[in-house]
Design a protein around this motif. Structure first.
Motif, PDB file in Angstrom:
ATOM      1  N   PHE A  37       0.840  -1.191   0.000  1.00  0.00           N
ATOM      2  CA  PHE A  37       0.000   0.000   0.000  1.00  0.00           C
ATOM      3  C   PHE A  37       0.877   1.244   0.000  1.00  0.00           C
ATOM      4  O   PHE A  37       1.852   1.324   0.744  1.00  0.00           O
ATOM      5  N   ASP A  38       0.504   2.208  -0.832  1.00  0.00           N
ATOM      6  CA  ASP A  38       1.167   3.507  -0.821  1.00  0.00           C
ATOM      7  C   ASP A  38       0.423   4.402   0.157  1.00  0.00           C
ATOM      8  O   ASP A  38      -0.758   4.710  -0.034  1.00  0.00           O
ATOM      9  N   THR A  39       1.101   4.804   1.211  1.00  0.00           N
ATOM     10  CA  THR A  39       0.487   5.627   2.246  1.00  0.00           C
ATOM     11  C   THR A  39       1.212   6.972   2.321  1.00  0.00           C
ATOM     12  O   THR A  39       2.239   7.178   1.668  1.00  0.00           O
ATOM     13  N   LYS A  40       0.690   7.859   3.137  1.00  0.00           N
ATOM     14  CA  LYS A  40       1.342   9.155   3.319  1.00  0.00           C
ATOM     15  C   LYS A  40       2.714   9.012   3.961  1.00  0.00           C
ATOM     16  O   LYS A  40       3.519   9.939   3.939  1.00  0.00           O
ATOM     17  N   TYR A  41       2.982   7.837   4.524  1.00  0.00           N
ATOM     18  CA  TYR A  41       4.283   7.585   5.145  1.00  0.00           C
ATOM     19  C   TYR A  41       5.130   6.621   4.325  1.00  0.00           C
ATOM     20  O   TYR A  41       6.071   6.022   4.829  1.00  0.00           O
ATOM     21  N   GLY A  42       4.772   6.479   3.056  1.00  0.00           N
ATOM     22  CA  GLY A  42       5.552   5.631   2.167  1.00  0.00           C
ATOM     23  C   GLY A  42       4.878   4.294   1.904  1.00  0.00           C
ATOM     24  O   GLY A  42       3.802   3.989   2.427  1.00  0.00           O
ATOM     25  N   HIS A  43       5.532   3.484   1.087  1.00  0.00           N
ATOM     26  CA  HIS A  43       5.001   2.171   0.705  1.00  0.00           C
ATOM     27  C   HIS A  43       5.202   1.181   1.850  1.00  0.00           C
ATOM     28  O   HIS A  43       6.280   1.101   2.441  1.00  0.00           O
ATOM     29  N   ILE A  44       4.145   0.413   2.156  1.00  0.00           N
ATOM     30  CA  ILE A  44       4.204  -0.550   3.247  1.00  0.00           C
ATOM     31  C   ILE A  44       3.624  -1.879   2.785  1.00  0.00           C
ATOM     32  O   ILE A  44       2.553  -1.924   2.175  1.00  0.00           O
ATOM     33  N   ALA A  59      -9.664   2.280   3.034  1.00  0.00           N
ATOM     34  CA  ALA A  59     -10.542   3.423   3.294  1.00  0.00           C
ATOM     35  C   ALA A  59      -9.800   4.751   3.199  1.00  0.00           C
ATOM     36  O   ALA A  59     -10.387   5.812   3.421  1.00  0.00           O
ATOM     37  N   GLY A  60      -8.513   4.693   2.884  1.00  0.00           N
ATOM     38  CA  GLY A  60      -7.727   5.912   2.761  1.00  0.00           C
ATOM     39  C   GLY A  60      -7.243   6.459   4.084  1.00  0.00           C
ATOM     40  O   GLY A  60      -6.821   7.618   4.169  1.00  0.00           O
ATOM     41  N   GLU A  61      -7.305   5.631   5.128  1.00  0.00           N
ATOM     42  CA  GLU A  61      -6.857   6.045   6.452  1.00  0.00           C
ATOM     43  C   GLU A  61      -5.608   5.272   6.833  1.00  0.00           C
ATOM     44  O   GLU A  61      -5.409   4.142   6.396  1.00  0.00           O
ATOM     45  N   TYR A  62      -4.786   5.897   7.669  1.00  0.00           N
ATOM     46  CA  TYR A  62      -3.594   5.201   8.147  1.00  0.00           C
ATOM     47  C   TYR A  62      -3.947   4.485   9.445  1.00  0.00           C
ATOM     48  O   TYR A  62      -4.479   5.094  10.385  1.00  0.00           O
ATOM     49  N   PHE A  63      -3.641   3.209   9.505  1.00  0.00           N
ATOM     50  CA  PHE A  63      -4.054   2.382  10.640  1.00  0.00           C
ATOM     51  C   PHE A  63      -3.477   2.892  11.963  1.00  0.00           C
ATOM     52  O   PHE A  63      -2.272   3.086  12.090  1.00  0.00           O
ATOM     53  N   GLY A  64      -4.356   3.145  12.929  1.00  0.00           N
ATOM     54  CA  GLY A  64      -3.916   3.558  14.257  1.00  0.00           C
ATOM     55  C   GLY A  64      -3.441   4.987  14.353  1.00  0.00           C
ATOM     56  O   GLY A  64      -2.832   5.368  15.360  1.00  0.00           O
ATOM     57  N   SER A  65      -3.727   5.805  13.331  1.00  0.00           N
ATOM     58  CA  SER A  65      -3.124   7.138  13.283  1.00  0.00           C
ATOM     59  C   SER A  65      -3.599   8.056  14.409  1.00  0.00           C
ATOM     60  O   SER A  65      -2.840   8.913  14.866  1.00  0.00           O
TER      61      SER A  65
END
Length: 266
Positions: A37-44, A59-65
């Motif tokens: 997944f490409d996230t705001k904190y990079g690919h994971i 859902a476009g959310e970062y898990f546990g943010s």
């Protein structure tokens, strides 16, 4: 991987919430063990049986943010963080990107999770990875596997689906100096054993956050946790996901569900 297969995998992942078990089996049968997944904190890279994480990312959310940002908002003098129960590194990635800490130490005992943890922090010298669990005594213990959720492996709960032997280290042996540190822990009811192996080093811990699973503890264990936290010098507790910032440490005795909390000094 061609575009059709990519779209098919993403469609399958999108159905995880309703048909989780069968989709995990289907993806694994096709030798698809993880999804990127490409996230705001990079690919994971995430295991396909990480339901909650995948649902958040889709859902476009970062898990546990929410809990993570609340933790990061707390002031601290520590420049290093210990992430115990790091899983594949989603929490550590967001914390690392904040640049709040000069060094992050991740502990993850499951070898499959650890391989993805290594991939997610490739060439990141600020993050130190350790394929071990943390507990009260050095040695070996059986970790009960939960193949439907790799973040739910447990030393306490036997799911009847197999176990692996993993190495255990004590924090008091790992932390050999008096430099302050912060602690972020998610260990599925094993937190009491972690603290029992850290009675000396916890005096240098400024911030201590964990996922508390009260349902996994007897009343005696909850009282033991309260005593361990107090003896380490913490005096206050806050919920990381709500506005309840004035919880008492004694409230652990009655918190029977899952809560993300942080312990604070005066």
């Amino acid at each position: 991987m061609n575009i059709f297969k990519k779209l098919s995998i993403r469609a399958a992942l999108g159905l995880i919430s309703s048909e989780h078990r069968e989709l995990v089996r289907l993806l694994r049968a096709n030798k698809i063990m993880s999804a990127g997944f490409d996230t705001k904190y990079g690919h994971i890279a995430i295991p396909v049986n990480s339901r909650s994480i995948i649902e958040s990312f889709l859902a476009g959310e970062y898990f546990g943010s929410v809990a993570l940002q609340s933790f990061l908002n707390h002031k601290t003098k520590s420049r290093r963080l210990l992430n115990i129960g790091a899983n594949v590194g989603t929490s550590a990635r967001m914390i690392a990107c904040s640049e709040k800490y000069q060094k992050i130490y991740c502990f993850e005992p499951d070898p499959n999770n650890f391989r993805l943890l290594q991939a997610n922090f490739l060439n990141n010298n600020a993050v130190s990875l350790h394929n071990v669990a943390v507990g009260a005594e050095n040695g070996q213990l059986s970790l009960n596997l939960n193949p439907l959720s790799v973040g739910r492996h447990s030393f306490k709960t036997d799911f009847g689906l197999g176990a692996i032997d993993v190495s255990i280290v004590r924090l008091d042996d790992f932390i050999a100096d008096n430099e302050p540190f912060d602690l972020f822990m998610d260990v599925e009811g094993w937190e009491i054993e972690v603290l029992r192996g850290a009675t000396s080093s916890m005096r240098n811990c400024n911030l201590f956050a964990l996922e508390w699973n009260g349902q996994l503890h007897s009343r005696e264990e909850r009282l033991a946790m309260i005593e361990l936290v107090r003896s380490a010098g913490f005096t206050k507790m806050s919920d990381l996901n709500t506005s309840e910032h004035d919880l008492e440490i004694d409230d652990l005795e009655k918190l029977s569900g899952q809560r993300d909390v942080v312990f604070l000094r005066k």
